[in-house]
Design a protein around this motif. Structure first.
Motif: not given
Ligand SMILES: O=C(O)CCC(=O)C(=O)O
Length: 208
Positions: A44-48, A140-147, A194-196
């Motif tokens: 996920a960090a790469v996609l972020l 509503i589907a949520i994909l979360s990336l990052g912190s 926290v990061g992004p």
């Protein structure tokens, strides 16, 4: 924007979606539920990092108590015919559509992107009640990336938080049933360093 880049040494080189068999559903009552699948997307960090660069992020303004304020996060909306900024996002939307179509009765077609740059970015309590979700059940589907940041839920109109999910690092959450009408959700500010975080929300046609 490059100061926000977050790639971790331990992350996969290429983002890779896992299976959806590990989804756990939390029944909130009143016809509302939330599905949760931690770590659905590996890498996920790469996609972020890719999305921080590729999405033409916008500041949004809204009127509050008679004055115009800047919304504390960056956003971008992709309608059903807009090319998405990364093939993995399209793959995620199509995979979710396949998985939920029988229950939902339609496919996810729009993608809303939000970038929380740090703990000062947030979204206040609200339901996504513009359009058909004002009267009809939806998902509503949520994909979360990052912190990870907390997605909190409470009954519509106030009261204590009844559920919270810490979403980041490729986690999936799906708010379903009556959730947008009967409950509210928020991502509160945090003083923790926290990061992004990027949240990608997939919605059906006619729901914002
Ligand atoms: O950041 C999130 O995952 C929630 C976003 C949200 O509630 C919204 O944009 O309506």
């Amino acid at each position: 924007m490059s100061a926000l880049l977050q790639t971790s040494l331990w992350d996969a080189d290429e983002p890779l979606l896992g299976n959806l068999t590990g989804i756990r559903r939390t029944d909130l009552g009143r016809g509302a539920w939330v599905d949760h699948r931690p770590g659905w997307l590996d890498g996920a960090a790469v996609l972020l990092d890719r999305l921080i660069e590729a999405v033409p992020w916008q500041e949004q303004e809204r009127e509050m108590y008679g004055t115009v304020v800047t919304v504390p996060r960056l956003v971008r909306f992709y309608g059903r015919s807009d090319p998405l900024p990364d093939p993995v996002v399209e793959q995620a939307r199509e995979t979710l559509s396949e998985h939920y179509e029988a229950e939902l009765g339609e496919r996810f077609v729009t993608s809303g992107f939000c970038l929380y740059r740090d703990g000062a970015d947030s979204v206040a309590w609200h339901g996504d009640r513009i359009g058909r979700s004002r009267t009809d059940d939806t998902m509503i589907a949520i994909l979360s990336l990052g912190s990870p940041r907390t997605l909190a839920l409470r009954q519509r109109g106030g009261g204590p938080t009844v559920a919270r999910f810490d979403l980041g690092h490729g986690d999936l959450a799906v708010m379903g049933g009556s959730c947008q009408r009967t409950f509210e959700h928020a991502v509160p500010k945090t003083r923790s360093p926290v990061g992004p975080r990027i949240s990608i929300q997939f919605r059906v046609a006619g729901v914002l």
